[in-house]
Design a protein around this motif. Structure first.
Motif: not given
Length: 311
Positions: A92, A96, A205, A207, A246, A248-249, A303, A305-306, A308
């Protein structure tokens, strides 16, 4: 420009928040934000780590994991029992990091003895890998391994080679000695989730990767140790992250474990079960393994996430 000068803007003094200069022997802040312009020094330990945990941030004399817990976890993980999770994390992280033309500064929070950190150090695209934990024995273990591999920030890479510079740091995740918006990504593997602290040091932005036990993780082991078993609520912290990040997956991974007595003992020591379960329950479980290997299943959730952009 030396290797020490490249990441200088990353670090701030844990005492006065002035910019701090890494070096091979002593890190020193410039004192610019201290009322008396005091330049605070932090010596590099012979193992290769730097202690940036002020006394006032300690909640006990020896915070974090004990030496026994660290050694048990190291034996258990080196045996490959959690390899599927490590492989998933690498899988993962690679895409990125591949989205940027510049090498990343990556923060691994609660790095422990470094089983996952050392895998991250092999991923292309990371310039500086900041491995932090509140446990001095854990960070010392990682530092020694990184030093032996020639990966510490002050060690010169082999000619023609590019490698990640590892910075093993004893510090509090709640008071990270890092400049705001200075890291590209953060990983928290079974470690504290601190939304505001993470958002502060993460670039816009950037990760965040979180790994937690999934529902039914080590279910048969917990059933053997406790009269009442509470399920892991793996995503309970997501609402706390929502103002800053946020999702993402979400990824799930599991692995069947067949454990001999020594591996089972190490697993208990490296988890909270070692002190939460009654001693008679622990002894009975270990005694049962003398007849046959103990079967259980490790289940994890990861998890992605990014941050905001507006944070």
């Amino acid at each position: 420009m030396t290797d020490f000068e490249k990441p200088v803007s990353l670090f701030i003094c844990p005492l006065c928040q002035s910019p701090m200069q890494p070096a091979a022997d002593t890190w020193r802040c410039d004192g610019s934000l201290h009322p008396k312009q005091t330049k605070h020094p932090f010596d590099v330990a012979r193992q290769g780590y730097v202690n940036l945990l002020p006394v006032q941030q300690k909640k006990s004399k020896t915070p974090g994991d004990s030496q026994a817990s660290i050694e048990a976890r190291q034996r258990f993980l080196d045996a490959g029992h959690y390899q599927p999770l490590r492989a998933l994390l690498e899988q993962q992280m690679r895409p990125l990091l591949g989205q940027s033309d510049t090498a990343a500064n990556w923060l691994d929070v609660g790095c422990g003895e470094g089983y996952y950190t050392q895998a991250m150090a092999q991923i292309d695209g990371i310039a500086s890998l900041l491995a932090v934990d509140i446990s001095k024995p854990a960070v010392s273990t990682l530092a020694k391994a990184s030093k032996a591999a020639g990966q510490l920030w002050y060690q010169q890479p082999k000619e023609g080679a590019t490698q990640t510079a590892v910075y093993p740091l004893v510090t509090s995740a709640a008071h990270l000695p890092l400049r705001a918006r200075s890291v590209t990504g953060i990983s928290s593997i079974f470690s504290p989730i601190l939304p505001e602290a993470f958002a502060k040091v993460l670039c816009d932005t950037g990760y965040l990767i979180i790994a937690k036990p999934d529902s039914q993780h080590l279910a048969s082991m917990r059933e053997a140790l406790f009269d009442s078993v509470r399920e892991h609520d793996s995503d309970k912290f997501l609402h706390e992250l929502a103002p800053h990040f946020t999702l993402l997956a979400t990824h799930h991974v599991s692995t069947e474990l067949s454990l001999a007595a020594n591996d089972l003992a190490d697993l208990m020591i490296m988890t909270p079960y070692a002190y939460r379960a009654r001693s008679d329950k622990r002894e009975a479980l270990l005694a049962s393994v003398e007849k046959a290997a103990f079967e259980t299943e490790a289940k994890f959730v990861v998890y992605i996430l990014q941050k905001k952009a507006s944070i």
